[in-house]
Enzyme design. Structure first.
Site, mmCIF file in Angstrom:
data_model
loop_
_atom_site.group_PDB
_atom_site.id
_atom_site.type_symbol
_atom_site.label_atom_id
_atom_site.label_comp_id
_atom_site.label_asym_id
_atom_site.label_seq_id
_atom_site.Cartn_x
_atom_site.Cartn_y
_atom_site.Cartn_z
ATOM 1 N N CYS A 1 20.376 25.473 -29.804
ATOM 2 C CA CYS A 1 18.924 26.022 -29.195
ATOM 3 C C CYS A 1 18.330 26.589 -30.158
ATOM 4 C CB CYS A 1 18.934 26.775 -28.020
ATOM 5 S SG CYS A 1 17.289 26.995 -27.112
ATOM 6 N N CYS B 1 14.289 12.714 -23.355
ATOM 7 C CA CYS B 1 15.030 11.847 -22.794
ATOM 8 C C CYS B 1 15.006 12.262 -21.239
ATOM 9 C CB CYS B 1 16.277 11.406 -23.047
ATOM 10 S SG CYS B 1 17.441 10.606 -22.132
ATOM 11 N N CYS C 1 15.497 3.154 -22.182
ATOM 12 C CA CYS C 1 14.812 4.484 -22.256
ATOM 13 C C CYS C 1 13.856 4.395 -23.209
ATOM 14 C CB CYS C 1 15.910 5.543 -22.420
ATOM 15 S SG CYS C 1 15.367 7.024 -22.722
ATOM 16 N N ARG D 1 16.898 14.699 -16.168
ATOM 17 C CA ARG D 1 16.131 15.606 -16.125
ATOM 18 C C ARG D 1 15.889 16.293 -14.847
ATOM 19 N NH1 ARG D 1 14.236 19.810 -15.759
ATOM 20 N NH2 ARG D 1 12.945 21.072 -17.051
ATOM 21 N N ARG E 1 20.598 36.872 -32.749
ATOM 22 C CA ARG E 1 21.622 36.188 -31.814
ATOM 23 C C ARG E 1 22.795 37.011 -31.766
ATOM 24 N NH1 ARG E 1 18.045 33.825 -29.929
ATOM 25 N NH2 ARG E 1 17.682 31.772 -29.547
ATOM 26 N N CYS F 1 20.194 33.267 -25.644
ATOM 27 C CA CYS F 1 18.842 32.981 -26.094
ATOM 28 C C CYS F 1 17.873 33.730 -25.008
ATOM 29 C CB CYS F 1 18.777 31.419 -25.885
ATOM 30 S SG CYS F 1 17.232 30.709 -26.142
ATOM 31 N N HIS F 2 16.672 33.938 -25.495
ATOM 32 C CA HIS F 2 15.579 34.555 -24.684
ATOM 33 C C HIS F 2 15.458 33.729 -23.400
ATOM 34 C CE1 HIS F 2 12.046 37.468 -24.639
ATOM 35 N NE2 HIS F 2 11.879 36.523 -23.481
ATOM 36 N N THR F 3 15.471 32.223 -23.320
ATOM 37 C CA THR F 3 15.165 31.864 -22.240
ATOM 38 C C THR F 3 16.424 32.044 -21.229
ATOM 39 O OG1 THR F 3 14.532 29.933 -23.493
ATOM 40 C CG2 THR F 3 15.018 29.178 -21.312
ATOM 41 N N CYS G 1 20.241 9.874 -23.915
ATOM 42 C CA CYS G 1 21.017 8.443 -23.356
ATOM 43 C C CYS G 1 21.326 7.289 -24.339
ATOM 44 C CB CYS G 1 20.121 8.292 -22.088
ATOM 45 S SG CYS G 1 18.818 7.054 -22.176
ATOM 46 N N HIS H 1 23.094 28.121 -22.880
ATOM 47 C CA HIS H 1 22.996 26.693 -22.974
ATOM 48 C C HIS H 1 22.849 26.806 -24.709
ATOM 49 C CE1 HIS H 1 19.024 29.046 -23.208
ATOM 50 N NE2 HIS H 1 18.704 27.950 -24.229
ATOM 51 N N GLU H 2 23.398 27.979 -25.234
ATOM 52 C CA GLU H 2 23.559 27.887 -26.898
ATOM 53 C C GLU H 2 25.109 28.005 -27.122
ATOM 54 O OE1 GLU H 2 21.663 30.552 -30.215
ATOM 55 O OE2 GLU H 2 20.327 29.292 -29.119
ATOM 56 N N CYS I 1 14.038 7.509 -25.419
ATOM 57 C CA CYS I 1 15.012 7.439 -26.592
ATOM 58 C C CYS I 1 14.880 6.553 -27.839
ATOM 59 C CB CYS I 1 16.597 7.207 -25.860
ATOM 60 S SG CYS I 1 17.186 8.490 -25.233
HETATM 61 P P1 NAD Z 1 13.452 36.880 -28.608
HETATM 62 O O1 NAD Z 1 13.025 37.773 -27.662
HETATM 63 O O2 NAD Z 1 14.579 37.150 -29.799
HETATM 64 O O3 NAD Z 1 12.149 36.878 -29.821
HETATM 65 C C1 NAD Z 1 10.790 37.208 -29.564
HETATM 66 C C2 NAD Z 1 9.831 38.007 -30.482
HETATM 67 O O4 NAD Z 1 8.540 38.108 -29.948
HETATM 68 C C3 NAD Z 1 10.473 39.339 -30.633
HETATM 69 O O5 NAD Z 1 10.769 39.777 -31.840
HETATM 70 C C4 NAD Z 1 9.329 40.243 -30.014
HETATM 71 O O6 NAD Z 1 9.100 41.563 -30.708
HETATM 72 C C5 NAD Z 1 8.161 39.476 -30.139
HETATM 73 N N1 NAD Z 1 6.894 39.594 -29.612
HETATM 74 C C6 NAD Z 1 6.890 40.169 -28.163
HETATM 75 N N2 NAD Z 1 5.545 40.317 -27.973
HETATM 76 C C7 NAD Z 1 4.887 39.944 -28.942
HETATM 77 C C8 NAD Z 1 3.479 40.170 -29.156
HETATM 78 N N3 NAD Z 1 2.590 40.558 -28.312
HETATM 79 N N4 NAD Z 1 3.036 39.729 -30.336
HETATM 80 C C9 NAD Z 1 3.902 39.105 -31.408
HETATM 81 N N5 NAD Z 1 5.226 39.242 -31.202
HETATM 82 C C10 NAD Z 1 5.685 39.566 -29.892
HETATM 83 O O7 NAD Z 1 13.327 35.331 -28.410
HETATM 84 P P2 NAD Z 1 13.590 34.005 -28.922
HETATM 85 O O8 NAD Z 1 15.295 33.475 -28.469
HETATM 86 O O9 NAD Z 1 13.592 34.002 -30.396
HETATM 87 O O10 NAD Z 1 12.997 32.771 -28.330
HETATM 88 C C11 NAD Z 1 11.598 33.074 -28.403
HETATM 89 C C12 NAD Z 1 10.852 32.072 -27.371
HETATM 90 O O11 NAD Z 1 11.046 30.760 -27.495
HETATM 91 C C13 NAD Z 1 11.056 32.378 -26.033
HETATM 92 O O12 NAD Z 1 9.901 32.368 -25.268
HETATM 93 C C14 NAD Z 1 12.274 31.369 -25.370
HETATM 94 O O13 NAD Z 1 12.220 31.153 -24.418
HETATM 95 C C15 NAD Z 1 11.576 30.243 -26.090
HETATM 96 N N6 NAD Z 1 12.243 29.201 -26.705
HETATM 97 C C16 NAD Z 1 12.019 27.901 -26.466
HETATM 98 C C17 NAD Z 1 12.731 26.883 -26.853
HETATM 99 C C18 NAD Z 1 11.938 25.433 -26.851
HETATM 100 O O14 NAD Z 1 12.611 24.442 -26.842
HETATM 101 N N7 NAD Z 1 10.497 25.091 -26.549
HETATM 102 C C19 NAD Z 1 13.978 27.027 -27.464
HETATM 103 C C20 NAD Z 1 14.344 28.203 -27.473
HETATM 104 C C21 NAD Z 1 13.591 29.364 -27.294
HETATM 105 N N1 AHE Z 2 12.223 25.658 -16.512
HETATM 106 C C1 AHE Z 2 10.897 25.842 -17.181
HETATM 107 C C2 AHE Z 2 10.960 25.208 -18.335
HETATM 108 C C3 AHE Z 2 11.667 25.936 -19.457
HETATM 109 C C4 AHE Z 2 11.608 25.337 -20.836
HETATM 110 O O1 AHE Z 2 10.371 24.961 -21.289
HETATM 111 N N2 AHE Z 2 12.371 25.046 -21.530
HETATM 112 C C5 AHE Z 2 12.592 24.502 -22.697
HETATM 113 C C6 AHE Z 2 13.754 24.970 -23.599
HETATM 114 S S1 AHE Z 2 14.045 26.590 -23.790
HETATM 115 C C7 AHE Z 2 15.215 26.592 -24.274
HETATM 116 O O2 AHE Z 2 15.735 27.996 -24.794
HETATM 117 C C8 AHE Z 2 12.343 22.852 -22.619
HETATM 118 O O3 AHE Z 2 13.240 22.122 -23.313
HETATM 119 N N3 AHE Z 2 11.556 22.284 -21.703
HETATM 120 C C9 AHE Z 2 11.834 20.947 -21.744
HETATM 121 C C10 AHE Z 2 12.330 20.512 -20.481
HETATM 122 O O4 AHE Z 2 12.403 19.414 -20.024
HETATM 123 O O5 AHE Z 2 12.582 21.683 -19.637
HETATM 124 C C11 AHE Z 2 9.807 25.501 -16.298
HETATM 125 O O6 AHE Z 2 8.812 25.855 -16.530
HETATM 126 O O7 AHE Z 2 10.253 25.105 -15.083
HETATM 127 ZN ZN ZN Z 3 17.418 28.622 -25.864
#
Ligand code: NAD
Ligand code: AHE
Ligand code: ZN
Length: 654
Positions: A453, A389, A378, A393, A649, A321-323, A373, A343-344, A381
């Site tokens: 994820c 939850c 909680c 954390r 992926r 994953c990108h994260t 949990c 994490h995936e 939850c």
């Molecule tokens: P990825 O890298 O596969 O996809 C990102 C996309 O954004 C790419 O296609 C890239 O070309 C595009 N991009 C880059 N700059 C851009 C711009 N300026 N305008 C438009 N598009 C642009 O990433 P992913 O795995 O799909 O994850 C996407 C984001 O979501 C990441 O930041 C990741 O960390 C986050 N994420 C968050 C959660 C959550 O729970 N909130 C879960 C999973 C991933």
């Molecule tokens: N460690 C970062 C936070 C990163 C973040 O926001 N993580 C997401 C999931 S990304 C999955 O690919 C998330 O679930 N956040 C909620 C949480 O509790 O972390 C920071 O900024 O400190």
């Molecule tokens: Zn992720």
């Protein structure tokens, strides 16, 4: 489209679609003017005898669509001459999608109906135009093909008359053909993509060298060191007699390579049969991130037994994953090193700690970085409003297990931090029980892992966090796996207009396949993208989603949300120190800014349901897996694939 299929006797029972055994297949791509029958008629006897020997099926697709296509009075264009590309130019654009046919439609058809080619048990070969097809298709996605070979292939089509004519007609210009030219693709590679490539070429071939140019391919291979065996066959021409004379050696070339892959797949089986490790430390392979911005290291680590309330699992498949990259690149304020990222994943329970009741050894589980949990006390939850939850954390953010200690140690006995409560870039990891979502065993873990994820997050952002209604308008920024899952979720929710935004136009085809109605390359605009989207829609769209993690994009997403009621959802994870901003006026005038973690899904309750919907065919996800690798050490290739931009992926099987 019609295709021929040769099935050795030993498989006649297996191909009943029950899906238990995977049957290896060799795709044979024919040349100009041929159809799906020539090869079988003229080279079939020797090919099929060799296939019986080697134990592989042979699939012989047609060389082009036949119905509803423009009739061109030329043997090297139109019918029988598709060059195995997806045409972008009229009048061919509508039907000539041969690249997708060979790489997606036909493999899926064979897998689902005959269990042929499952688990990546596919090799590819071809003659002349089909040789070009085999080489270029394999080099564009080496992780999806076990081996490649060719007869008198068109090796450098952008430098020969046949290719120039075809690419100009199908793609608008020769340059666009570079993406389908084996010599060009190979010359851009730093590392070999196959152990060996086999080519046979007759020296009496009337099209050699001008149309075929194998020497150019040999030259291009020097940079990456790709081994190519080019057999120049004395006295042979471009005919099927030539193919029939040597096809046996090609089938014998692919046979052992497919058998080796089959053995890997069998060895990789999803079941743990040996539970004798319970209660003991396990030594296993892992990718250890020693420091930010540094390549991860292949190390042997010790994974301690699970303590009370913990579960030790065997990681069967892990997707990148990108994260993970975001933390490895030092952007995560919670980033700790040395740590094991990941994490995936899809896992099998190896042993459980004291007091664990919800899972048992042998169960299939998805690790969840947003645990659940379920305790009465909680408030998170117990609330339907959130999935966050907080039970573990703080220790999770500190790279520790709930008791504040770690379960990983390196070969010198030094502690290694956990990551997001998962750490699935190791063959074994330890999870808190409340972080384990128990799932059905009917979905292969190399697919189920996607629900850990990105895909869940995208779907949930639409269904749970924003509750997108039918006929809504939506804009999605960033078309990685998360963004495409948002589009898939919005389409399933009945959105009427879905605007897909990215700076990489190669992502647009997948977006449209999943339901996008408009695609915007924001890097090509001469006005801010939010202004462009407002001009496309008058007042903006009902819902916008940031799936990039870039704060300027998050702002743009908010500012093209509909005046009066638009909602913008932040999914992307921003680098440490990066903050969002906008004029308060944007909110005063009715827009809402929100965010989501894991799509708002309550992990242990909802992940099993997502997996069940997928098993029932109501939630397809195969399209997210663009790359497959084997062995934790090949996680590096997955990182490279994600960086290269053509990856949604990459699933690594251990
Ligand atoms: P990825 O890298 O596969 O996809 C990102 C996309 O954004 C790419 O296609 C890239 O070309 C595009 N991009 C880059 N700059 C851009 C711009 N300026 N305008 C438009 N598009 C642009 O990433 P992913 O795995 O799909 O994850 C996407 C984001 O979501 C990441 O930041 C990741 O960390 C986050 N994420 C968050 C959660 C959550 O729970 N909130 C879960 C999973 C991933
Ligand atoms: N460690 C970062 C936070 C990163 C973040 O926001 N993580 C997401 C999931 S990304 C999955 O690919 C998330 O679930 N956040 C909620 C949480 O509790 O972390 C920071 O900024 O400190
Ligand atoms: Zn992720």
């Amino acid at each position: 489209m019609t295709f021929g299929l040769y099935v050795p006797k030993r498989f006649s029972a297996a191909i009943d679609g029950s899906g238990k055994d995977s049957v290896p297949v060799l795709f044979w791509l024919s040349g100009l003017t041929c159809d799906d029958t020539n090869f079988a008629m003229k080279a079939g006897p020797s090919a099929f005898a060799a296939a019986e020997e080697a134990g592989i099926t042979i699939c012989m697709p047609d060389t082009s669509p036949r119905d509803g296509v423009p009739n061109v009075d030329a043997y090297d264009l139109g019918i029988g001459a598709s060059f195995y590309v997806n045409a972008t130019e009229d009048p061919f654009r509508k039907n000539y999608q041969m690249y997708t046919y060979i790489t997606e439609e036909l493999p899926t058809l064979l897998e689902t109906n005959f269990s042929i080619g499952k688990d990546g048990l596919r090799s590819i070969a071809g003659h002349s135009m089909g040789g070009h097809g085999a080489l270029s298709i394999a080099m564009k996605d080496p992780s999806s093909w076990v081996s490649v070979s060719a007869f008198s292939p068109i090796c450098n089509p952008t430098a020969c008359p046949w290719g120039e004519k075809a690419f100009t007609t199908y793609l608008g210009n020769v340059d666009a053909g570079k993406a389908h030219d084996a010599t060009v693709l190979l010359s851009a590679m730093d590392d070999p993509c196959f152990d060996e490539i086999l080519i046979d070429q007759g020296n009496k071939d009337e099209f050699y060298p001008d149309q075929l140019l194998p020497e150019n391919l040999i030259e291009a291979a020097k940079k990456s060191g790709q081994k190519i065996t080019l057999n120049m066959r004395n006295g042979f021409d471009h005919s099927y007699y030539f193919i029939a004379s040597f096809i046996g050696s090609h089938v014998a070339f692919h046979g052992p390579r497919l058998a080796k892959k089959q053995a890997e797949v069998a060895a990789w089986s999803q079941a743990i049969t040996d539970f004798s490790t319970a209660g003991k430390p396990i030594k296993c392979k892992a990718k250890v991130a020693r420091a930010a911005k540094q390549p991860m290291c292949d190390e042997e680590v010790t994974v301690d037994p699970p303590k009370a309330g913990e579960v030790r699992v065997k990681v069967i498949a892990n997707a990148l994953c990108h994260t993970d990259i975001y933390t490895l690149d030092g952007h995560d304020p919670e980033g700790l090193f040395p740590c094991i990222l990941g994490h995936e994943a899809g896992c099998v329970v190896e042993s459980v700690g004291e007091g664990v009741t919800s899972v048992k050894p042998g169960d299939h589980v998805i690790p969840c970085y947003t645990p659940q949990c379920c305790e009465a006390s909680c408030i998170f939850c117990q609330s339907p409003k959130t999935n966050l939850c907080p039970k573990i954390r703080s220790t999770q953010g500190a790279g520790k297990m709930p008791d504040g200690t770690v379960r990983f140690h390196d070969k010198d006995g030094k502690p290694i931090y956990h990551f997001m409560g998962c750490s699935t870039m190791a063959e074994y990891t330890v999870l808190a029980e409340i972080s384990c979502a128990k799932i059905s065993k009917d979905l292969p873990l190399e697919k189920a892992c996607l629900f850990g994820c990105g895909v869940s997050t995208g779907l949930g952002a639409v269904w749970n966090t924003c509750k997108v209604e039918a006929n809504s308008t939506v804009a999605v920024f960033g078309l990685g796996a998360v963004g495409l899952a948002v589009i898939q979720g919005a389409k399933m929710a009945g959105a009427s207009r879905i605007i897909a935004v990215d700076i990489n136009p190669n992502k647009f085809k997948s977006a449209c396949d999943l339901g996008a109605t408009d695609c915007v390359d924001s890097s090509k605009l001469d006005v801010p993208v939010q202004q462009h989207i407002v001009s496309m829609t008058k007042w903006g769209v009902d819902y916008t989603f940031d799936c990039t993690g870039i704060v300027s994009v998050m702002r743009a997403a908010l500012e093209c949300a509909h005046r009066g009621w638009g909602t913008s959802c932040i999914i992307g994870v921003a680098a440490s120190g990066h903050e969002i901003s906008t004029r308060p006026f944007q909110l005063v005038t009715g827009r809402t800014w929100k965010g989501t973690a894991f799509g708002g899904f309550k992990s242990r309750r909802d992940v099993p349901k997502l997996v069940q919907r997928c098993i029932e065919g109501k939630l397809p996800i195969d399209h997210f897996i663009t790359h497959r690798f084997d062995g934790v050490e090949d996680t590096t290739k997955a990182v490279d694939a994600l960086h290269a931009g053509a990856c949604l992926r990459a699933v690594v099987r251990y």
